[in-house]
Design an enzyme around this catalytic site. Structure first.
Site, PDB file in Angstrom:
ATOM      1  N   ILE A  93       0.896  -1.202   0.008  1.00  0.00           N
ATOM      2  CA  ILE A  93       0.018  -0.209  -0.016  1.00  0.00           C
ATOM      3  C   ILE A  93       0.752   1.216  -0.089  1.00  0.00           C
ATOM      4  CG2 ILE A  93      -1.634   1.478   1.330  1.00  0.00           C
ATOM      5  CD1 ILE A  93      -2.661  -1.343   2.384  1.00  0.00           C
ATOM      6  N   SER A 125      -0.680   4.366  -5.202  1.00  0.00           N
ATOM      7  CA  SER A 125      -1.187   3.096  -5.508  1.00  0.00           C
ATOM      8  C   SER A 125      -1.010   2.088  -4.647  1.00  0.00           C
ATOM      9  CB  SER A 125      -0.693   2.784  -7.025  1.00  0.00           C
ATOM     10  OG  SER A 125       0.671   2.649  -6.814  1.00  0.00           O
ATOM     11  N   GLY A 159      10.660   3.196   6.029  1.00  0.00           N
ATOM     12  CA  GLY A 159       9.445   2.965   5.271  1.00  0.00           C
ATOM     13  C   GLY A 159       9.271   1.437   5.146  1.00  0.00           C
ATOM     14  N   THR A 160       7.976   0.846   5.202  1.00  0.00           N
ATOM     15  CA  THR A 160       8.082  -0.807   5.048  1.00  0.00           C
ATOM     16  C   THR A 160       8.426  -0.845   3.624  1.00  0.00           C
ATOM     17  OG1 THR A 160       6.096  -0.689   6.421  1.00  0.00           O
ATOM     18  CG2 THR A 160       6.498  -2.544   5.168  1.00  0.00           C
ATOM     19  N   ASP A 161       8.298  -0.014   2.373  1.00  0.00           N
ATOM     20  CA  ASP A 161       8.577  -0.355   1.207  1.00  0.00           C
ATOM     21  C   ASP A 161       9.990  -0.312   0.863  1.00  0.00           C
ATOM     22  OD1 ASP A 161       8.583   2.304   1.820  1.00  0.00           O
ATOM     23  OD2 ASP A 161       7.803   3.078  -0.113  1.00  0.00           O
ATOM     24  N   LEU A 162      10.711   0.443   1.779  1.00  0.00           N
ATOM     25  CA  LEU A 162      12.024   0.778   1.586  1.00  0.00           C
ATOM     26  C   LEU A 162      12.871  -0.559   2.118  1.00  0.00           C
ATOM     27  CD1 LEU A 162      12.766   4.587   2.199  1.00  0.00           C
ATOM     28  CD2 LEU A 162      12.330   3.362   0.107  1.00  0.00           C
TER      29      LEU A 162
END
Length: 255
Positions: A7, A11, A107-110
């Site tokens: 998330i 997008s 961040g979780t995405d990183l």
């Protein structure tokens, strides 16, 4: 099967994997994070997507979510529980993993990008460039040490700010212009956004390599990576599913 969900601010990326340790994605799709949707709207949207891709919801046995948008995490989690009767695993920078980091603001995405890079590529230093809402650079070494991160304004964010603050500018299609020096407003802006960001990317790669005193193996991911990767030799590999592969690895470490 395992459903992975990343998330983001712009997008939400979904990926469907087998439940084993194979990182081959069977199916992937993306939806906009905006506009705001109700619980019932998300349930209907997810059911329609399953029907569109021929996905049988009963085959999904596990769900993992990584998010940088706390307000969306809960409603997506609830909607998936309503469909599958499965409580998703929520992973973040505090979740167990094979890498070492000391950042309380990662961040979780990183985090997922670093984990996937370390797991998939046996290189001295690996740099993941994520062309997402923000433009991020995440560097990790072959021992699993996170070397550091760079975050800059994203390509679309800059373009939207430029157009939004200038009354006479038209909507610009983000693509490579025919020449560096533009003749019309559209191609002038395209040159600034495409080649300006490309120069920043190449310049930061060069500075990172100088600081580490070794060249990084560079991976590009994110929604706009397909535009920039063909324009430079500094990016060695493109994988739009890199982040959700990292989430899958996090799932296996934390299930």
């Amino acid at each position: 099967m395992l459903l992975t969900i990343n998330i983001g601010n712009s997008s939400i990326r979904f990926g469907l994997f087998n439940n084993n340790y194979n990182l081959k994605c069977n199916c992937s799709w993306i939806i906009n994070s905006n506009p705001h949707r109700s619980l019932d709207e998300y349930i209907l949207l997810f059911r329609n997507i399953y029907q569109q891709y021929g996905i049988f919801s009963k085959l999904i046995k596990n769900i993992v979510i990584g998010s940088v948008v706390p307000t969306l995490t809960n409603i997506v989690e609830q909607s998936l529980y309503k469909i599958h009767k499965i409580k998703p695993i929520i992973v973040d920078r505090y979740s167990s993993s094979p890498i070492i980091h000391y950042s309380h603001q990662l961040g979780t995405d990183l985090y997922a990008n670093a984990i996937a890079a370390y797991t998939l590529y046996n290189k001295e230093n690996i740099l993941v460039i994520d062309f997402g809402t923000a433009l991020s650079f995440t560097c990790i070494d072959k021992y699993g040490n996170l070397k550091g991160v760079i975050i800059a304004p994203g390509v679309n964010s800059s373009l939207s700010a430029l157009i939004g603050n200038t009354s006479k500018l038209p909507k610009i299609k983000l693509k490579k212009p025919p020449h560096i020096l533009g003749e019309y407003t559209e191609t002038c802006i395209q040159s600034g956004i495409i080649y300006g960001y490309l120069s920043m990317v190449e310049g930061l790669i060069n500075r990172i390599n100088q600081e580490l005193k070794k060249n990084c193996f560079v991976i590009a991911t994110g929604g706009l990576s397909h535009i920039y990767t063909p324009l430079t030799k500094e990016i060695h590999f493109k994988d739009k599913l890199h982040t959700i592969k990292g989430l899958k690895i996090l799932f296996h470490w934390n299930k």
